[in-house]
Write a protein that holds these residues in place. Sequence first.
Motif, PDB file in Angstrom:
ATOM      1  N   ARG A  15     -14.544   6.548  20.963  1.00  0.00           N
ATOM      2  CA  ARG A  15     -13.823   7.877  21.505  1.00  0.00           C
ATOM      3  C   ARG A  15     -12.571   7.104  22.166  1.00  0.00           C
ATOM      4  O   ARG A  15     -12.484   6.150  22.432  1.00  0.00           O
ATOM      5  CB  ARG A  15     -14.709   8.696  22.654  1.00  0.00           C
ATOM      6  CG  ARG A  15     -15.127   7.911  23.754  1.00  0.00           C
ATOM      7  CD  ARG A  15     -15.962   9.138  24.582  1.00  0.00           C
ATOM      8  NE  ARG A  15     -16.255   8.461  25.940  1.00  0.00           N
ATOM      9  CZ  ARG A  15     -17.096   8.670  26.733  1.00  0.00           C
ATOM     10  NH1 ARG A  15     -17.598  10.108  26.654  1.00  0.00           N
ATOM     11  NH2 ARG A  15     -17.457   8.296  27.938  1.00  0.00           N
ATOM     12  N   ILE A  16     -11.689   7.833  22.693  1.00  0.00           N
ATOM     13  CA  ILE A  16     -10.579   7.444  23.540  1.00  0.00           C
ATOM     14  C   ILE A  16     -10.225   8.014  24.743  1.00  0.00           C
ATOM     15  O   ILE A  16     -10.891   9.251  24.964  1.00  0.00           O
ATOM     16  CB  ILE A  16      -9.295   7.597  22.714  1.00  0.00           C
ATOM     17  CG1 ILE A  16      -8.923   8.896  22.299  1.00  0.00           C
ATOM     18  CG2 ILE A  16      -9.094   6.787  21.291  1.00  0.00           C
ATOM     19  CD1 ILE A  16      -7.528   9.293  21.802  1.00  0.00           C
ATOM     20  N   ILE A  26      -9.488   2.560  24.413  1.00  0.00           N
ATOM     21  CA  ILE A  26     -10.593   2.709  23.437  1.00  0.00           C
ATOM     22  C   ILE A  26     -12.025   2.644  23.951  1.00  0.00           C
ATOM     23  O   ILE A  26     -12.181   1.392  24.533  1.00  0.00           O
ATOM     24  CB  ILE A  26     -10.229   2.089  22.049  1.00  0.00           C
ATOM     25  CG1 ILE A  26      -8.999   2.515  21.780  1.00  0.00           C
ATOM     26  CG2 ILE A  26     -11.306   2.551  20.998  1.00  0.00           C
ATOM     27  CD1 ILE A  26      -8.377   1.281  20.560  1.00  0.00           C
ATOM     28  N   GLU A  69     -12.055   2.882  11.835  1.00  0.00           N
ATOM     29  CA  GLU A  69     -12.188   3.848  13.056  1.00  0.00           C
ATOM     30  C   GLU A  69     -11.513   3.375  14.207  1.00  0.00           C
ATOM     31  O   GLU A  69     -10.490   4.154  15.005  1.00  0.00           O
ATOM     32  CB  GLU A  69     -13.538   4.092  13.329  1.00  0.00           C
ATOM     33  CG  GLU A  69     -14.237   5.239  12.545  1.00  0.00           C
ATOM     34  CD  GLU A  69     -13.554   6.416  12.295  1.00  0.00           C
ATOM     35  OE1 GLU A  69     -13.177   7.122  13.308  1.00  0.00           O
ATOM     36  OE2 GLU A  69     -13.692   6.945  11.125  1.00  0.00           O
ATOM     37  N   ALA A  84      -8.258   4.743  16.213  1.00  0.00           N
ATOM     38  CA  ALA A  84      -8.270   5.417  17.657  1.00  0.00           C
ATOM     39  C   ALA A  84      -7.026   4.756  18.328  1.00  0.00           C
ATOM     40  O   ALA A  84      -6.295   5.165  19.438  1.00  0.00           O
ATOM     41  CB  ALA A  84      -9.509   4.614  18.239  1.00  0.00           C
ATOM     42  N   TYR A 126      -8.370  12.360  18.822  1.00  0.00           N
ATOM     43  CA  TYR A 126      -9.178  11.106  17.986  1.00  0.00           C
ATOM     44  C   TYR A 126     -10.570  11.897  17.930  1.00  0.00           C
ATOM     45  O   TYR A 126     -10.852  11.877  19.086  1.00  0.00           O
ATOM     46  CB  TYR A 126      -9.127   9.801  18.475  1.00  0.00           C
ATOM     47  CG  TYR A 126     -10.127   9.019  17.823  1.00  0.00           C
ATOM     48  CD1 TYR A 126      -9.860   8.383  16.567  1.00  0.00           C
ATOM     49  CD2 TYR A 126     -11.293   8.765  18.314  1.00  0.00           C
ATOM     50  CE1 TYR A 126     -10.908   7.859  15.862  1.00  0.00           C
ATOM     51  CE2 TYR A 126     -12.379   7.986  17.517  1.00  0.00           C
ATOM     52  CZ  TYR A 126     -11.964   7.579  16.307  1.00  0.00           C
ATOM     53  OH  TYR A 126     -13.190   6.820  15.643  1.00  0.00           O
ATOM     54  N   GLN A 147     -14.283  10.778  16.017  1.00  0.00           N
ATOM     55  CA  GLN A 147     -14.633   9.860  14.942  1.00  0.00           C
ATOM     56  C   GLN A 147     -14.969  10.581  13.568  1.00  0.00           C
ATOM     57  O   GLN A 147     -15.526  11.693  13.630  1.00  0.00           O
ATOM     58  CB  GLN A 147     -15.886   9.200  15.677  1.00  0.00           C
ATOM     59  CG  GLN A 147     -16.441   8.170  14.603  1.00  0.00           C
ATOM     60  CD  GLN A 147     -17.625   7.443  15.600  1.00  0.00           C
ATOM     61  OE1 GLN A 147     -17.848   7.764  16.794  1.00  0.00           O
ATOM     62  NE2 GLN A 147     -18.162   6.287  15.008  1.00  0.00           N
TER      63      GLN A 147
END
Length: 196
Positions: A119-120, A127, A172, A176, A186, A188
């Motif tokens: 996740r961001i 990140i 990925e 991100a 963002y 995933q």
Amino acid sequence: MKQLQIIYDEKKCVAAGLCESIDPEHFVINAEKAELIGSRKNKKGIFTLNIDPVGERQRKMIIEAAMSCPVNAISVKDLATNRFIVLSEIKQASSRELTATYNESKEWKLDPKGYFLIRIDQKNKLIEAGHCMERNIVDAKITGKNATNIFNTIIREGLISSQQHAAYLGKELYKAEIAINYNLNYVQDKELRFKK
Ligand code: SF4
């Protein structure tokens, strides 16, 4: 000590100067072209220079200079074996042509070393990658400003063991990073949505 031949096609040169900065013993920029110092020009306008003997340090510099040329203007031949070490032409004679395919349900294999939740943190431009062995239990959290720092940390820490997983993770994490740079959401495994 081995003999080397440097072969330089001046017509291709765009004077980017990498050869001179790496190997100033043999290359100098002159009148917006590189000059191969001490070389001879043949009828086709190609410059050659034989170096005999050549020490290991010199050999490395010559090869590095040739490989760094962005327009492939420099070749290097080993005169002892008569084989090219760096070849300026791109040869594709025996390469295979493959059409890329992938069937996720049949081909994806779980990495025995676990998986990552990504996740961001848009506010702090970070990140986060959470490593899990058991379902959604994060046993290590890797936080970084860009994808390269994160995937290199993951590899260094031995948290990944399959090439397929590493390729997925790189994709990925880079998504991100783009999301942070362009202020996008963002999620995933979902496509990035660019604002119009
Ligand atoms: S690296 Fe290549 S393009 Fe750049 S100056 Fe040298 S020969 Fe020219």
